[in-house]
Design an enzyme around this catalytic site. Sequence first.
Site, PDB file in Angstrom:
ATOM      1  N   HIS A  65       5.260 -15.417 -12.493  1.00 40.49           N
ATOM      2  CA  HIS A  65       5.644 -14.864 -13.783  1.00 40.49           C
ATOM      3  C   HIS A  65       5.703 -15.933 -14.868  1.00 40.49           C
ATOM      4  CE1 HIS A  65       7.461 -11.439 -11.282  1.00 40.49           C
ATOM      5  NE2 HIS A  65       6.408 -10.964 -11.912  1.00 40.49           N
ATOM      6  N   ASP A 159      -0.760  -8.027 -16.295  1.00 41.77           N
ATOM      7  CA  ASP A 159      -0.078  -8.296 -15.031  1.00 41.77           C
ATOM      8  C   ASP A 159      -0.583  -7.274 -14.018  1.00 41.77           C
ATOM      9  OD1 ASP A 159       1.584  -8.974 -12.984  1.00 41.77           O
ATOM     10  OD2 ASP A 159       3.455  -8.576 -14.040  1.00 41.77           O
ATOM     11  N   THR A 161      -2.877  -5.992 -10.378  1.00 45.09           N
ATOM     12  CA  THR A 161      -3.279  -6.283  -9.016  1.00 45.09           C
ATOM     13  C   THR A 161      -4.700  -6.832  -9.034  1.00 45.09           C
ATOM     14  OG1 THR A 161      -4.030  -3.992  -8.769  1.00 45.09           O
ATOM     15  CG2 THR A 161      -1.785  -4.506  -8.037  1.00 45.09           C
ATOM     16  N   PRO A 166      -8.815   0.337  -7.061  1.00 40.73           N
ATOM     17  CA  PRO A 166      -8.003   1.047  -8.057  1.00 40.73           C
ATOM     18  C   PRO A 166      -7.982   0.400  -9.441  1.00 40.73           C
ATOM     19  CG  PRO A 166      -6.823   0.790  -5.979  1.00 40.73           C
ATOM     20  CD  PRO A 166      -8.022  -0.101  -5.915  1.00 40.73           C
TER      21      PRO A 166
END
Length: 305
Positions: A65, A159, A161, A166
Amino acid sequence: MTERDMILYEPFTASMGRRFRVRRVIHTQKTAFQLVEVVDSPDFGVTLFLDRRFQTSEKDEFFYHESLVHPAMMLHPDPQRVLIIGGGDGGTMEEVLKYPSVRNVTMVELDGEVVAIAKAYLRSICGGAFEDPRVRLLIGDGRRFVEETAETFDVILLDLTDPMEPSKYVYTREFYALCAARLRPGGILALHNDSPFFFPEAYNVITKTLDAVFPYRRQYAAYIVGYMLDFAFSVCAMDDVLNVEETELARRAADRGIHDLMSYTPQLLEGFRTLPGYMQRILDQPCAVSTDAAPFVISTEPSDD
């Protein structure tokens, strides 16, 4: 995973996986989009898995992060309006909200159940970010939001995946062009570029796709302990705003009250100036960019090679 076994297996690459011993299953839920599991791990504490893939944990979340958020927020002279696409665990938003200049944060997360789970079980990661009055949370498709909104932003943080099935359409040239159009003058886009070592093709494709849209880009690598791999990150802009001296970055951190971080330092951005040799060799190889017509997708299916 069963209470008796207390072992969670994660597929890692097409030829490798890893096992996690779990002390306790805190919450498990099949949403409309994915399997969400929150567990207590001896090594990582409270840990989030999506479709059996490690996402973040209370002990190591700062590596990812802080690496995603602070370079862009520090390079911008006055970040007021921020857009986050993804980031349902709230860790990215918690870092953004540390900046007193931020007036509003729009977060668009596809899976609202992940947000509810984060509020209930991941407070050590998101804190009180979702309750901050500066936050506007939208549950829906991030790409559709960028396509339809007329709003513009100082900083956009993706942010997301990895570019698997998907999420393949939020790694294309067309999507990056949409993001560029949503940046205010001097605005900055930040995102991860996957693992140069374990997923060199993805790293190369993402980087070259960004370069097909943004005239200015700087990049560095950080080791993410929970992922057990290197991750590349990029900051991108349509304007020449990414060259800020270390002394100025240190001044901004002090003026903004950003201190006691665990991973980011002003010196970290010096890594933008030179890439490790193995990363540069990957980028020296030609590859096609990812497009809506031919989106790049990482394969993690078992390989016979």
